[in-house]
Scaffold this active site. Structure first.
Site, mmCIF file in Angstrom:
data_model
loop_
_atom_site.group_PDB
_atom_site.id
_atom_site.type_symbol
_atom_site.label_atom_id
_atom_site.label_comp_id
_atom_site.label_asym_id
_atom_site.label_seq_id
_atom_site.Cartn_x
_atom_site.Cartn_y
_atom_site.Cartn_z
ATOM 1 N N ASN A 1 8.027 -1.556 -11.177
ATOM 2 C CA ASN A 1 8.950 -2.457 -9.989
ATOM 3 C C ASN A 1 7.857 -3.187 -9.180
ATOM 4 O O ASN A 1 7.284 -2.382 -8.224
ATOM 5 C CB ASN A 1 9.684 -1.209 -9.137
ATOM 6 C CG ASN A 1 10.582 -1.852 -8.307
ATOM 7 O OD1 ASN A 1 10.474 -3.262 -7.895
ATOM 8 N ND2 ASN A 1 11.433 -1.285 -7.531
ATOM 9 N N CYS B 1 9.125 -4.524 -4.640
ATOM 10 C CA CYS B 1 9.317 -4.005 -3.732
ATOM 11 C C CYS B 1 8.114 -4.161 -2.770
ATOM 12 O O CYS B 1 7.173 -4.486 -3.116
ATOM 13 C CB CYS B 1 9.246 -2.558 -3.991
ATOM 14 S SG CYS B 1 7.693 -1.795 -4.729
#
Length: 301
Positions: free
Chosen positions: A127, A130
């Site tokens: 990810n 973020c």
């Protein structure tokens, strides 16, 4: 059914439909509400090196054709995840892709090193959308972005997927950078920046003022990201953003996706995987298409 089976990163998936990270929990919270056999792989809620409590409430707001969220990566931390969540998840007999996030390269590397001990994991999804400790999006920091992918690839025992943010000038160029740094696939995209205001209180509806927009309204933008990236890269693309019916999946395949992730739609229709799966099966049979991969990148310009 064979017409919907696909091979992705060397993994045989019985369906091209993946769960999107964050909307399916750790994998077992919603299994009594949906048909797991229609899911190709479960992408877990993002895990970090240490436990995170997430952002203060309110952190979800409904808006027209979608929702805003600012969860803040609330999770139990990777050690507790492997001790209390992973075994139950693996019992579902569905390939597991673990979503990983951090504030710096070391966070990602140390988290993946812990996951390396669990051979039944199928892949890692980084990810990269973020905020890091400086509250900037990792995808917007070219050096950090590249360093995380390269460093994780050096030590990971699993294929590495880079999940990218749409908050960049050129997502196709960023996808190419991810490929050049060693990523085995990319997920396009994460949520889009947005906000909402309560006209009764004059206050933002989210505690952090702004959050991530998801839902049907973002599909055309996510679709464009997939199409642009497909023109530049050779690694597989997981299409993600606003998918809520079989027609959406077909569009993403035509744009170049190799698989898709369904997220926000699960929150309003837990049986969405069954509905979409059955709709795709009918479409392919009606069109006499032997396998959904035949649609990949076939948009006519």
């Amino acid at each position: 059914m064979d017409n919907l089976s696909v091979e992705f990163l060397g993994i045989k998936l019985k369906s091209p439909l993946l769960t999107a990270s964050g909307t399916f929990g750790y994998g077992n919270e919603i299994t009594d509400l949906t048909d797991i056999t229609k899911i190709g792989a479960i992408v877990t809620k993002t895990v970090t090196l240490e436990q995170r409590l997430g952002n203060p409430q309110p952190r979800i707001a409904e808006v027209a054709s979608g929702m805003l969220n600012t969860i803040g990566l609330q999770n139990v931390g990777v050690k507790k995840f492997t001790e209390t969540k992973l075994d139950e998840l693996l019992k579902l007999k569905v390939p597991v892709i673990v979503s990983v996030a951090g504030a710096c390269t070391s966070d990602y590397v140390q988290t993946v090193k812990i996951l390396n001990s669990f051979s039944k994991i199928s892949a890692i999804e980084l990810n990269l959308s973020c905020p890091n400790l400086k509250k900037t999006i990792i995808c917007q920091d070219a050096e950090l972005f590249s360093n995380i992918i390269q460093s994780v690839k050096k030590i990971s025992k699993f294929p590495v997927i880079a999940k990218l943010s749409p908050q960049v000038a050129d997502i196709a160029a960023l996808s190419l950078t991810a490929q050049n740094c060693g990523a085995d696939a990319v997920t396009l995209t994460n949520t889009f920046p947005a906000m909402a205001i309560d006209i009764k209180t004059f206050k933002p509806k989210l505690s952090t003022v702004k959050g991530g927009m998801s839902g049907p309204c973002v599909k055309p933008m996510a679709l464009r990201c997939v199409f642009d990236a497909y023109q530049k890269i050779k690694i597989p693309i997981v299409g993600c953003g606003g998918i809520s019916c079989c027609e959406d999946v077909i569009e993403f395949f035509l744009a170049g996706a190799a698989c898709v992730s369904i997220g926000t739609a699960v929150l309003t229709e837990p049986k969405i995987f069954e509905t979409v799966y059955d709709g795709l099966d009918k479409y392919l049979k009606d069109k006499k298409i032997k396998n959904i991969r035949e649609l990949q990148g076939k948009v006519i310009i």
